[in-house]
Design an enzyme around this catalytic site. Structure first.
Site, short mmCIF file in Angstrom:
data_model
loop_
_atom_site.label_atom_id
_atom_site.label_comp_id
_atom_site.label_asym_id
_atom_site.label_seq_id
_atom_site.Cartn_x
_atom_site.Cartn_y
_atom_site.Cartn_z
NE ARG A 188 -4.38 77.77 -101.84
CZ ARG A 188 -3.14 78.20 -101.63
NH1 ARG A 188 -2.16 77.32 -101.42
NH2 ARG A 188 -2.85 79.48 -101.62
CB SER A 201 -3.15 80.55 -106.04
OG SER A 201 -2.59 79.25 -106.01
CG ASP A 232 0.21 74.66 -98.24
OD1 ASP A 232 1.13 75.27 -97.65
OD2 ASP A 232 -0.18 74.94 -99.38
CB THR A 245 10.58 85.18 -96.49
OG1 THR A 245 10.00 83.88 -96.26
CG2 THR A 245 11.26 85.63 -95.21
CB SER A 259 8.59 81.04 -94.64
OG SER A 259 9.25 80.00 -93.96
NE ARG A 309 10.74 76.30 -94.56
CZ ARG A 309 11.37 76.70 -95.67
NH1 ARG A 309 12.69 76.61 -95.75
NH2 ARG A 309 10.70 77.19 -96.68
NE ARG A 310 10.93 79.84 -98.33
CZ ARG A 310 9.85 79.81 -99.08
NH1 ARG A 310 8.92 80.76 -98.96
NH2 ARG A 310 9.66 78.85 -99.97
NE ARG A 351 -0.61 85.45 -96.50
CZ ARG A 351 -1.82 84.90 -96.45
NH1 ARG A 351 -2.66 85.25 -95.51
NH2 ARG A 351 -2.20 84.02 -97.36
N GLY A 352 1.14 87.14 -100.18
CA GLY A 352 0.70 87.37 -101.55
C GLY A 352 1.19 86.32 -102.51
CG ASN A 353 -0.23 86.63 -106.55
OD1 ASN A 353 0.66 87.48 -106.63
ND2 ASN A 353 -1.43 86.81 -107.07
CB VAL A 354 4.59 84.08 -107.84
CG1 VAL A 354 5.87 84.42 -108.60
CG2 VAL A 354 4.74 82.73 -107.15
CB THR A 381 1.77 90.02 -104.60
OG1 THR A 381 0.48 90.04 -105.20
CG2 THR A 381 1.82 91.05 -103.48
NE ARG A 382 4.49 85.42 -101.16
CZ ARG A 382 4.63 84.67 -100.08
NH1 ARG A 382 5.83 84.27 -99.71
NH2 ARG A 382 3.60 84.32 -99.36
CB CYS A 433 2.54 73.65 -92.00
SG CYS A 433 0.95 74.44 -92.20
#
Length: 319
Positions: free
Chosen positions: A11, A13, A82, A125, A127, A129-130, A151-154, A156-157, A244
């Site tokens: 990927r 990213s 994933d 988050t 997720s 699960r989280r 959502r988004g990459n590190v 962005t978060r 997942c």
């Protein structure tokens, strides 16, 4: 095997490129061949929907697997968490390297720890699960938090914190480690607080099943203990018939007496995202020596969880 470069599908990213680059170096060492990265865009990278909405299962994987099957790349690197639990017959997981730290972490404003966040703290988050486990922990420990889907990459978060939109975000320790940003972590969340996703912290190196020489070469990177642990975790996920992006956590860890590994403990959790209902169980037994033994461990714990009502707590069931 020839001296031509091996093509590694990854990927685009920053995290995917970092972990694929590390694998590329290792593969080059064991094969003596150069490895070139082939960047592939997946549906999960382009969709702006939340993972629970688009199904989660396989959204980061399908395009990479298509590239393998078409011969565009020789092997691919995935974040193991994933991967769908059903393995295509035409492809094989040639290696599961040594796992990184499987824990989740908090990155918070003012270097705050999870339990020091102010009342009404907004925690981001993507997720379920989280979300489920954060809310369950907060309910049982008198914390007042609001979980916010992101959502988004590190970048962005973490940007949501710097912008003042959120007080904290939850990320995977392994991902931050691989991109050299562990120094931004303000709190490591114990697995007793939040169980990670099945396979979290582990990578999967996949290639076509009929390339015996490449399978053998990639197998040099396999860590047997990591493989049996994640096999047990993913077996539990499969037996729960959960995708997942379902609110399922699982972790298999080795119990040692000094330097001697004695047993494996598998823990599983599933809960509603508001944290009001949770099923959390564990089982301990001999360290699995085969794939079948590891999958049996996962299936048996899943069966116990289903008997206690786990199926009714998962919003999304795998199709």
């Amino acid at each position: 095997m020839s001296d031509n470069p091996l093509r590694l599908g990854t990927r685009r990213s920053r995290l995917a490129m970092a972990q694929s680059g590390q694998v590329a170096e290792a593969v080059s060492r064991v094969t003596g061949r150069p490895v070139e990265l082939v960047e592939i865009t997946t549906y999960g990278d382009t969709s702006r929907e939340h993972l629970a909405q688009i199904g989660g299962t396989g959204v980061f994987v399908t395009a990479l697997r298509d590239a393998l099957l078409s011969g565009e790349v020789d092997f691919a690197v995935h974040s193991l968490k994933d991967l769908p639990t059903t393995q295509p017959e035409e492809l094989v997981l040639a290696a599961v390297p040594l796992r990184e730290d499987p824990r989740d972490v908090i990155v918070a404003r003012d270097a705050l720890k999870f339990t020091d966040l102010p009342r009404g703290a907004r925690i981001g988050t993507g997720s379920p699960r989280r979300t489920a486990q954060l809310n369950a922990y907060a309910r049982t420990h008198g914390l007042d938090i609001e979980t916010v889907p992101i959502r988004g990459n590190v970048d962005t978060r973490i940007g949501y914190i710097h912008d003042g939109e959120l007080d904290a975000v939850v990320l995977a320790a392994a991902g931050l480690s691989r991109i050299g940003r562990l120094d931004e972590v303000t709190d490591f969340l114990s697995v007793d607080t939040i169980l990670p996703a099945p396979g979290q912290g582990a990578l999967a190196i996949e290639c076509v099943a009929d390339n015996a020489s490449l399978i053998a070469a990639l197998g040099e990177l396999d860590d047997p203990f990591t493989r049996v642990a994640v096999t047990a975790e993913r077996s539990l996920l499969a037996a729960l018939e959960a995708g997942c992006s379902a609110p399922v956590g699982a972790l298999a860890d080795l119990l040692a007496d000094g330097q001697i590994v004695k047993e494996m403990r598998l823990r599983g959790v599933v809960g509603t995202t508001d944290g009001t209902r949770m099923v959390q169980l564990s089982t301990t037994g001999p360290v699995p020596e085969t794939y079948d033994q590891a999958t049996t461990l996962g299936r048996e714990l899943a069966s116990e969880m289903l008997a206690q009502g786990a199926a009714g707590l998962m919003g999304e069931r795998a199709q």
